[in-house]
Design an enzyme around this catalytic site. Structure first.
Site, PDB file in Angstrom:
ATOM      1  N   LYS A 148      -9.096   3.039  -2.417  1.00  0.00           N
ATOM      2  CA  LYS A 148      -9.389   2.342  -1.168  1.00  0.00           C
ATOM      3  C   LYS A 148     -10.750   2.796  -0.651  1.00  0.00           C
ATOM      4  O   LYS A 148     -11.037   3.990  -0.551  1.00  0.00           O
ATOM      5  CB  LYS A 148      -8.298   2.641  -0.147  1.00  0.00           C
ATOM      6  CG  LYS A 148      -8.399   1.885   1.164  1.00  0.00           C
ATOM      7  CD  LYS A 148      -7.172   2.196   2.033  1.00  0.00           C
ATOM      8  CE  LYS A 148      -7.186   1.468   3.346  1.00  0.00           C
ATOM      9  NZ  LYS A 148      -5.975   1.777   4.155  1.00  0.00           N
TER      10      LYS A 148
ATOM     11  N   GLU B 173       0.838  -1.205   0.000  1.00  0.00           N
ATOM     12  CA  GLU B 173       0.000   0.000   0.000  1.00  0.00           C
ATOM     13  C   GLU B 173       0.874   1.256   0.000  1.00  0.00           C
ATOM     14  O   GLU B 173       1.893   1.330   0.690  1.00  0.00           O
ATOM     15  CB  GLU B 173      -0.887  -0.025   1.240  1.00  0.00           C
ATOM     16  CG  GLU B 173      -1.803   1.173   1.410  1.00  0.00           C
ATOM     17  CD  GLU B 173      -2.652   1.074   2.665  1.00  0.00           C
ATOM     18  OE1 GLU B 173      -3.580   1.891   2.808  1.00  0.00           O
ATOM     19  OE2 GLU B 173      -2.399   0.173   3.498  1.00  0.00           O
TER      20      GLU B 173
ATOM     21  N   CYS C  39      -5.740  -2.977   1.491  1.00  0.00           N
ATOM     22  CA  CYS C  39      -5.643  -3.057   2.954  1.00  0.00           C
ATOM     23  C   CYS C  39      -6.985  -3.186   3.673  1.00  0.00           C
ATOM     24  O   CYS C  39      -7.576  -4.259   3.688  1.00  0.00           O
ATOM     25  CB  CYS C  39      -4.853  -1.859   3.480  1.00  0.00           C
ATOM     26  SG  CYS C  39      -4.201  -2.133   5.155  1.00  0.00           S
TER      27      CYS C  39
END
Length: 606
Positions: free
Chosen positions: A111, A45, A147
Site C-alpha cells: 500500500k 484489506e 484502499c
C-alpha cells in the site's frame, strides 16, 4: 476482447482471528471456483489480520501467524486465483496484498498511501510502498491497489501509465453518514481520469467503535456506477469484466431494500451490536429500560441484532419515576417478547443517603464540592437549585429533613443513577450478559450523564447518534415494523427470528415514548430542557462545534444565541474526562468521540 469472471468477497474477517480468517478465505475460494466458475476472487484489506489490528502488528508472533496462513492460502490456490490483504514483514512492515495462484504467490504489492487522519494510524505501523503493480491476468491488464491508493491520484495514474484496463481495489473503509456519496464521486472521477474500470471491494462488520459497511462498487470506464452492493450485508459478489468495452456485468447481486439514510444507520448499529456481542462471546445483553426514547431505541436495536431471547430489560423505578414510564417500558418489552425485571432503587438509595448524611452535612453546601461539578457541570443544571424543596417535600423520602441535614441537589440525583448502575452491573456479573449503555451523542457531548451511573456498560450503541437522529431512527423503525429491518444477518430482526413478525399496527417503539418530553426523572417534574436548549438547537450547535470544528465566533455569527453557544462550548470541553471513561460505541458521523476526536482532558483552551 477478453471476459474476466471474478468474485468479490464482501465479508467480515475479524481482527486477530488469523487461522479462522485463512480458513474462511479457502472456503470462499472453493465456493467461487466450484459453484460460480470464477477465475479470480478478491478479499478485503488485511484479510488475514483483520482491520485494524492496531498494536497486534507490533507482535512478531502475530506477523508470523499471518505469514503461515498466507502460505496455506497460496497452497490452496488451484483453479482460481486469490487477491488478499495481509501484513508483510520484511524487517519493516508493510500493508500488503498478494496474488495467490497455482499453489504459490505470484507477487505482493505494498500500500502506497498510508492514511493517518481521523480513525487511521497506519504510519504508526507500516512503511509505504512506492510502486503501482500492474500484471496481466487471464488476458486483462490489471492494476492491483489497496484502499487509500485509490483516494490519492498518483497510484491509479501510475497504474494507468502501465496500461491498466481494470483496477482492483481492496478496502477496509469505515462507515460514516457521508462516506457512500464520497466514495461514488471519487471512484467515478478516478475512472474517467485514468480511462480504467474499477472494482471496489470493501469489508463489512463491526470492530469495536468502527463499522465497515461493505457497499462494494463496480465502476465502468466512463464513471458510471455499474453495480452497488448492499450495506452491512455479507455477500459473495460475482461479476464479469469486458476488456473491450471496459464495462462490468454484475451477476445476481443482492439489492439494498432501503437505501435511505436512516435505514443504513440502523443497519449499521444493529451490525455493531451483534458483532461486538458475538465476537466477545457474550451470551446476551441487558439494559435499563426507563420508558424513555434512548433506552427504547437501544432495546429495539438489541432485539433486532440478537433476538429477544438474548436480551433482558430491567426497570429501576424510584419515587420520581412516572407511571407512564413504567407502563411504556412494560408495553415495549411485551411487544418485543423481552423478559423484563423490576428492581426499585428506593432501598439502596435510602441506604446511601443515610450513610452519607453526616459527612455531607459536615462538608457544607454540596454545590461547593468539586465532585458536584465533575458529575454534571453546575452551569448545565439551571434547574438543579429547585430540586432542594422538591426532593425533600415528601415526608417519607430518604431526603426529607429528618434524614438529611442538607437539601437535595445534583449529588442525590447522581446517587440515584449510580444505584441503577450498581444493580445493572451486578446483574451483568451474575448472568454473564453485557450491559448496554443507552446514552446518545448529545448527552455525552455536554456531560449530561452520570459517570459510574447511567454511563455504565460495555457498549453504547447510540454513542455517536445525536438526539434528533435518535428520534428519526425510532420513527423509521416503527415505519418498517411490518416488513422488518431488511437485515439478513444471523440475528435477523429478532422479531421474525421468533416467528413474531409485527403487524403494521404494532409499534416497536411506543409512540408515547417518541412524543413525550425527554427526562432523566431524577426529581419531580424534570425535563432535559430545564437545563439544555431544545434538542434541535443543541444538536445543530454541537454539529458545528464538534463535527465541523467551528469556533464559537463562527457559530454565533451563524445566528445562534451567544450565551447559549459559550455555555455549551464550556460543557463540551469540560466533559472530556467523562467521555474517556465511556463505553465504546459505533462511529456513524464524520467526527465521533474516541479515536476520531482526540482532545486533551487537561487543557486551558476555551
Amino acid at each position: 476482447m477478453t471476459i474476466l469472471r471474478f468474485a468479490l468477497a464482501q465479508f467480515d474477517f475479524p481482527v486477530g482471528a488469523v487461522v479462522r480468517n485463512g480458513e474462511r478465505v479457502r472456503e470462499l475460494m472453493a465456493e467461487a471456483r466450484d459453484r460460480h466458475g470464477a477465475q479470480l476472487i478478491a478479499f478485503p484489506e488485511l484479510t488475514l489480520a483483520g482491520y485494524p489490528p492496531e498494536d497486534l502488528l507490533l507482535r512478531p508472533s502475530f506477523l508470523a501467524a499471518c505469514e503461515r496462513e498466507l502460505g496455506a492460502v497460496a497452497a490452496a490456490a488451484h483453479g482460481i486465483a486469490a487477491y488478499l490483504g495481509h501484513p508483510h514483514a520484511l524487517g519493516e512492515v508493510y500493508n500488503g496484498a498478494s496474488l495467490a495462484i497455482d499453489g504459490a504467490l505470484a507477487f505482493t504489492v505494498h500500500k502506497q498511501a498510508l492514511p493517518n487522519y481521523t480513525v487511521f494510524d497506519e504510519k504508526r505501523y507500516f512503511r509505504p510502498g512506492h510502486e503501482s503493480m500492474v500484471r496481466d491476468f487471464a488476458g486483462v491488464r490489471v492494476g492491483w491497489l489497496v484502499c487509500e491508493d485509490i483516494w490519492e491520484p498518483e497510484p491509479a495514474a501510475r497504474a494507468a501509465a502501465q496500461g491498466a484496463e481494470l483496477l482492483i481495489v481492496i478496502n477496509a473503509s469505515p462507515f460514516d453518514l457521508e462516506k457512500s456519496a464520497q466514495r461514488e464521486e471519487l471512484l467515478a472521477r478516478r475512472a474517467r481520469e485514468t480511462n480504467t474500470a474499477i472494482a471496489y471491494l470493501n469489508g463489512v462488520g463491526g470492530q469495536d467503535d468502527l463499522l465497515f459497511d461493505g457497499a462494494s462498487l463496480l465502476v465502468d470506464v466512463d464513471g458510471r456506477i455499474a453495480a452497488r452492493a448492499p450495506a452491512f450485508v455479507d455477500a459473495l459478489l460475482l461479476a464479469e469484466f469486458d476488456s473491450g468495452s471496459r464495462r462490468f456485468r454484475a451477476i445476481d447481486w443482492p439489492v439494498e431494500a432501503d437505501p435511505s439514510r436512516q435505514a443504513r444507520v440502523y443497519a449499521g448499529l444493529v451490525r455493531g451490536v451483534r458483532d461486538y456481542v458475538d465476537k466477545n462471546r457474550f451470551p446476551g445483553v441487558l439494559l435499563g429500560l426507563s420508558g424513555g426514547i434512548d433506552s427504547a431505541l437501544t432495546l429495539a436495536l438489541a432485539v433486532d441484532a440478537l433476538g429477544a431471547d438474548r436480551v433482558l430489560g430491567v426497570r429501576l423505578p424510584s419515587r420520581f419515576t412516572s407511571d407512564l414510564s413504567n407502563d411504556l417500558a412494560e408495553v415495549q418489552a411485551r411487544t418485543l417478547g423481552v423478559e423484563l425485571l423490576t428492581i426499585p432503587i428506593g432501598p439502596p438509595f435510602a441506604g446511601f443517603v443515610e450513610v452519607l448524611a453526616p459527612t455531607l452535612a459536615a462538608a457544607g453546601k454540596p454545590s461547593m464540592v468539586r465532585g458536584a461539578g465533575l458529575d454534571i457541570p453546575v452551569e448545565s443544571l439551571a434547574g438543579a437549585s429547585c430540586a432542594s424543596t422538591q426532593l425533600a417535600s415528601n415526608p417519607g423520602s430518604p431526603l426529607s429533613p429528618q434524614s438529611s441535614a442538607l437539601a437535595g441537589d445534583v449529588t442525590e440525583e447522581n446517587i440515584q443513577s449510580r444505584c441503577r448502575g450498581v444493580i445493572l452491573m451486578a446483574l451483568s456479573n451474575k448472568t454473564g450478559r453485557m450491559l448496554l449503555s443507552t446514552g446518545n451523542k448529545s448527552e455525552y457531548a455536554v456531560g449530561y450523564a452520570t459517570i459510574y451511573g447511567d454511563m455504565c456498560g460495555g457498549y453504547a450503541p447510540l454513542k455517536d447518534c445525536y438526539k434528533q437522529l435518535v428520534y428519526a431512527l425510532s420513527r423509521w423503525r416503527n415505519a418498517v415494523a411490518e416488513r422488518g429491518t431488511g437485515d439478513s444477518g444471523p440475528g435477523k430482526s429478532g422479531l421474525e427470528a421468533e416467528g413474531r413478525g409485527l403487524k403494521s399496527d404494532v409499534e416497536v417503539i411506543p409512540s408515547a415514548v417518541i412524543d413525550r418530553a425527554p427526562s432523566a426523572e431524577l426529581r419531580d417534574n424534570q425535563t432535559d430542557q430545564d437545563s439544555l436548549p431544545p434538542y434541535d438547537v443543541l444538536d445543530a450547535l454541537l454539529e458545528r462545534f464538534i463535527d465541523g470544528e467551528q469556533s464559537q465566533a463562527e457559530i454565533i455569527a451563524a445566528g445562534f444565541d451567544e450565551a447559549t453557544v459559550r455555555r455549551i462550548a464550556r460543557l463540551v470541553l469540560a466533559s472530556e474526562y467523562k467521555r474517556r471513561q465511556a463505553a465504546p460505541g459505533p462511529k456513524i458521523t464524520t467526527r465521533a468521540f474516541g479515536r476520531d476526536r482526540r482532545y486533551p482532558i487537561t487543557s486551558g483552551w476555551r
